[in-house]
Design an enzyme around this catalytic site. Structure first.
Site, PDB file in Angstrom:
ATOM      1  N   LYS A   1       0.834  -1.213   0.000  1.00 22.84           N
ATOM      2  CA  LYS A   1       0.000   0.000   0.000  1.00 22.84           C
ATOM      3  C   LYS A   1       0.864   1.256   0.000  1.00 22.84           C
ATOM      4  O   LYS A   1       0.554   2.239  -0.669  1.00 22.84           O
ATOM      5  CB  LYS A   1      -0.929   0.003   1.220  1.00 22.84           C
ATOM      6  CG  LYS A   1      -2.136  -0.911   1.052  1.00 22.84           C
ATOM      7  CD  LYS A   1      -3.249  -0.219   0.279  1.00 22.84           C
ATOM      8  CE  LYS A   1      -4.172  -1.155  -0.455  1.00 22.84           C
ATOM      9  NZ  LYS A   1      -5.109  -1.898   0.338  1.00 22.84           N
TER      10      LYS A   1
ATOM     11  N   LYS B   1      -4.025 -11.433  -8.301  1.00 22.87           N
ATOM     12  CA  LYS B   1      -5.360 -11.826  -7.833  1.00 22.87           C
ATOM     13  C   LYS B   1      -6.428 -10.843  -8.287  1.00 22.87           C
ATOM     14  O   LYS B   1      -6.135  -9.698  -8.623  1.00 22.87           O
ATOM     15  CB  LYS B   1      -5.358 -11.936  -6.314  1.00 22.87           C
ATOM     16  CG  LYS B   1      -5.090 -10.627  -5.608  1.00 22.87           C
ATOM     17  CD  LYS B   1      -5.542 -10.668  -4.161  1.00 22.87           C
ATOM     18  CE  LYS B   1      -5.551  -9.260  -3.609  1.00 22.87           C
ATOM     19  NZ  LYS B   1      -6.213  -9.045  -2.376  1.00 22.87           N
TER      20      LYS B   1
ATOM     21  N   LYS C   1     -10.428  -5.194  -6.111  1.00 24.30           N
ATOM     22  CA  LYS C   1     -11.163  -3.998  -6.529  1.00 24.30           C
ATOM     23  C   LYS C   1     -10.225  -2.870  -6.900  1.00 24.30           C
ATOM     24  O   LYS C   1     -10.571  -1.995  -7.661  1.00 24.30           O
ATOM     25  CB  LYS C   1     -12.088  -3.461  -5.435  1.00 24.30           C
ATOM     26  CG  LYS C   1     -12.437  -4.449  -4.395  1.00 24.30           C
ATOM     27  CD  LYS C   1     -13.298  -3.893  -3.293  1.00 24.30           C
ATOM     28  CE  LYS C   1     -13.019  -4.652  -2.005  1.00 24.30           C
ATOM     29  NZ  LYS C   1     -14.107  -5.286  -1.385  1.00 24.30           N
TER      30      LYS C   1
HETATM   31  P1  TYM Z   1     -10.988  -7.360   1.530  1.00 21.17           P
HETATM   32  O1  TYM Z   1     -12.108  -6.395   1.630  1.00 21.17           O
HETATM   33  O2  TYM Z   1      -9.832  -7.009   0.684  1.00 21.17           O
HETATM   34  O3  TYM Z   1     -11.516  -8.754   1.032  1.00 21.17           O
HETATM   35  C1  TYM Z   1     -12.593  -9.387   1.690  1.00 21.17           C
HETATM   36  C2  TYM Z   1     -12.409 -10.891   1.689  1.00 21.17           C
HETATM   37  O4  TYM Z   1     -12.312 -11.378   0.345  1.00 21.17           O
HETATM   38  C3  TYM Z   1     -11.118 -12.124   0.189  1.00 21.17           C
HETATM   39  N1  TYM Z   1     -10.572 -11.903  -1.152  1.00 21.17           N
HETATM   40  C4  TYM Z   1     -10.165 -12.889  -1.948  1.00 21.17           C
HETATM   41  N2  TYM Z   1     -10.138 -14.213  -1.773  1.00 21.17           N
HETATM   42  C5  TYM Z   1      -9.690 -14.962  -2.806  1.00 21.17           C
HETATM   43  N3  TYM Z   1      -9.264 -14.451  -3.985  1.00 21.17           N
HETATM   44  C6  TYM Z   1      -9.261 -13.116  -4.194  1.00 21.17           C
HETATM   45  N4  TYM Z   1      -8.879 -12.622  -5.344  1.00 21.17           N
HETATM   46  C7  TYM Z   1      -9.730 -12.268  -3.159  1.00 21.17           C
HETATM   47  N5  TYM Z   1      -9.885 -10.933  -3.022  1.00 21.17           N
HETATM   48  C8  TYM Z   1     -10.393 -10.733  -1.789  1.00 21.17           C
HETATM   49  C9  TYM Z   1     -10.173 -11.593   1.256  1.00 21.17           C
HETATM   50  O5  TYM Z   1      -9.182 -12.545   1.570  1.00 21.17           O
HETATM   51  C10 TYM Z   1     -11.116 -11.324   2.386  1.00 21.17           C
HETATM   52  O6  TYM Z   1     -11.362 -12.508   3.104  1.00 21.17           O
HETATM   53  N6  TYM Z   1      -8.606  -6.740   5.842  1.00 21.17           N
HETATM   54  C11 TYM Z   1      -9.736  -7.387   5.234  1.00 21.17           C
HETATM   55  C12 TYM Z   1     -11.058  -7.007   5.843  1.00 21.17           C
HETATM   56  C13 TYM Z   1     -11.116  -7.211   7.311  1.00 21.17           C
HETATM   57  C14 TYM Z   1     -11.233  -8.463   7.982  1.00 21.17           C
HETATM   58  C15 TYM Z   1     -11.242  -8.150   9.357  1.00 21.17           C
HETATM   59  C16 TYM Z   1     -11.329  -9.779   7.556  1.00 21.17           C
HETATM   60  C17 TYM Z   1     -11.080  -6.232   8.257  1.00 21.17           C
HETATM   61  N7  TYM Z   1     -11.148  -6.810   9.495  1.00 21.17           N
HETATM   62  C18 TYM Z   1     -11.353  -9.163  10.329  1.00 21.17           C
HETATM   63  C19 TYM Z   1     -11.432 -10.772   8.522  1.00 21.17           C
HETATM   64  C20 TYM Z   1     -11.449 -10.480   9.889  1.00 21.17           C
HETATM   65  C21 TYM Z   1      -9.749  -6.996   3.763  1.00 21.17           C
HETATM   66  O7  TYM Z   1      -9.171  -6.025   3.366  1.00 21.17           O
HETATM   67  O8  TYM Z   1     -10.499  -7.774   2.983  1.00 21.17           O
END
Ligand code: TYM
Length: 331
Positions: A111, A194, A197
């Site tokens: 980031k 991967k 967004k």
């Molecule tokens: P975020 O918003 O980037 O993504 C949400 C969830 O989707 C999964 N994900 C993927 N899995 C497989 N292939 C992909 N291409 C892919 N893109 C996204 C992510 O692994 C995630 O599970 N930090 C986290 C959000 C968060 C969170 C938490 C998650 C905040 N607090 C506590 C679990 C527990 C995030 O940025 O996810």
């Protein structure tokens, strides 16, 4: 029964990576476990979203959670900023989180490179807030995609450090979880990495994409000139197409194109057309539900209020106990 927590940032609509990496597990886990699923709106503030967009995105993700089948009667669905206790635990955990370890987090380094003019403290302490999200319900299982593995490791570290420092067995060790399998990484359509967004335009297929948009994206997916030797190894971009096909298409379909690849008769145009059709079949019913739910303002408000109340019961207990353990109780 185990306690499960997971969240998704409100940075935009949900894509297939979110669905197959995380949401698919939420739906299954809510049948058996005590589940908390939230929308991480605070986490999305690290990129300074426009307030109007933030509001729109939070409501959109909520509608998408529901459309995918997360049931507010079975699990607790809430908005991260509706639980002030999470923020308090975040502050307390920050006192025992060190600059060096936070700077070493892969996501922070990525980031910081991506937004060099906005390397804010929220970005650095992102994993601490995530640990607070999980530890606030003393969860043991966290359904996430592969990219979140390191954050889970850090969560365990913060929880264990707290236990050690205060000589308690308070926080259990949460693990990143995928239903009976390894953690998933859904690839994007641009030939590398991967699905995400914040990746390049056209990399991600969103659940709410219109049929023509979806088809265009798939047809533009990166491929190559095709194999020239039978049974040759697939290049990254082609492997990605097969990975996507594996999650949305029938086994026989994947087998058909795999055989065609191996005997060098594969036609990528046909394969992409099939893939687009299968993705469309998968998202069409979700798209309709998303549209209906986003239009139902009252219902979404009700779900938010209900989730806030249910989640508060658990978070207020944790914060009270953590304060007691740390000695923050003076009367
Ligand atoms: P975020 O918003 O980037 O993504 C949400 C969830 O989707 C999964 N994900 C993927 N899995 C497989 N292939 C992909 N291409 C892919 N893109 C996204 C992510 O692994 C995630 O599970 N930090 C986290 C959000 C968060 C969170 C938490 C998650 C905040 N607090 C506590 C679990 C527990 C995030 O940025 O996810």
């Amino acid at each position: 029964m185990e306690t499960v927590v997971s969240g998704i940032r409100s940075t935009g609509n949900l894509h297939l990576g979110n669905y197959f990496g995380a949401v698919k597990n939420f739906i299954r886990m809510q049948e058996e476990q005590n589940c908390y699923f939230f929308i991480a709106d605070y986490h999305s503030l690290t990129t300074h979203p426009d307030p109007v967009m933030l509001r729109r995105n939070v409501r959109q993700v909520l509608a998408e959670y529901l459309a995918c089948g997360i049931d507010p009667e079975k699990s607790t669905i809430y908005i991260q900023s509706d639980l002030p206790e999470t923020t308090e635990l975040y502050l307390l955990l920050n006192m025992h989180a060190y600059k060096g370890e936070l700077e070493r987090a892969t996501t922070f380094k990525e980031k910081a490179k991506k937004q060099p003019d906005n390397v804010n403290a929220g970005l650095l302490t992102y994993p601490v807030l995530m640990a607070a999200d999980i530890l606030i319900h003393r969860a043991t299982k966290v359904p996430v995609g592969k990219d979140q593995e390191q954050h889970l490791e850090m969560t365990r570290q913060f929880g264990n450090r707290f236990n050690r420092l205060y000589n308690v067995e308070y926080f259990p060790e949460p693990v990143a979880y995928n239903f009976g399998e390894q953690l998933v990484k859904i690839p994007g359509l641009d030939g590398s990495g991967k699905m995400g967004k914040s990746e390049a335009e056209g990399n991600a297929i969103f659940l709410a994409d219109a049929p023509d948009v979806l088809k265009k994206k798939v047809m533009r997916a990166v491929t190559d000139g095709g194999p020239t030797e039978p049974n040759s190894e697939k290049p990254e971009a082609i492997k990605n197409l097969f990975t996507l096909m594996n999650v949305v298409s029938a086994k026989e379909t994947v087998q058909f194109f795999d055989d065609a690849y191996n005997n060098c008769t594969v036609r990528y145009g046909d394969m992409k057309k099939q893939l687009a059709e299968d993705i469309e079949k998968f998202v069409a019913p979700l798209r309709e539900k998303i549209e209906a739910l986003t239009a139902d303002e009252k219902y979404l408000n009700k779900i938010m209020d209900m989730g806030k109340e249910k989640a508060h019961a658990s978070s207020s207990t944790t914060v009270k106990e953590v304060r007691d353990i740390m000695g923050i109780s003076y009367r």
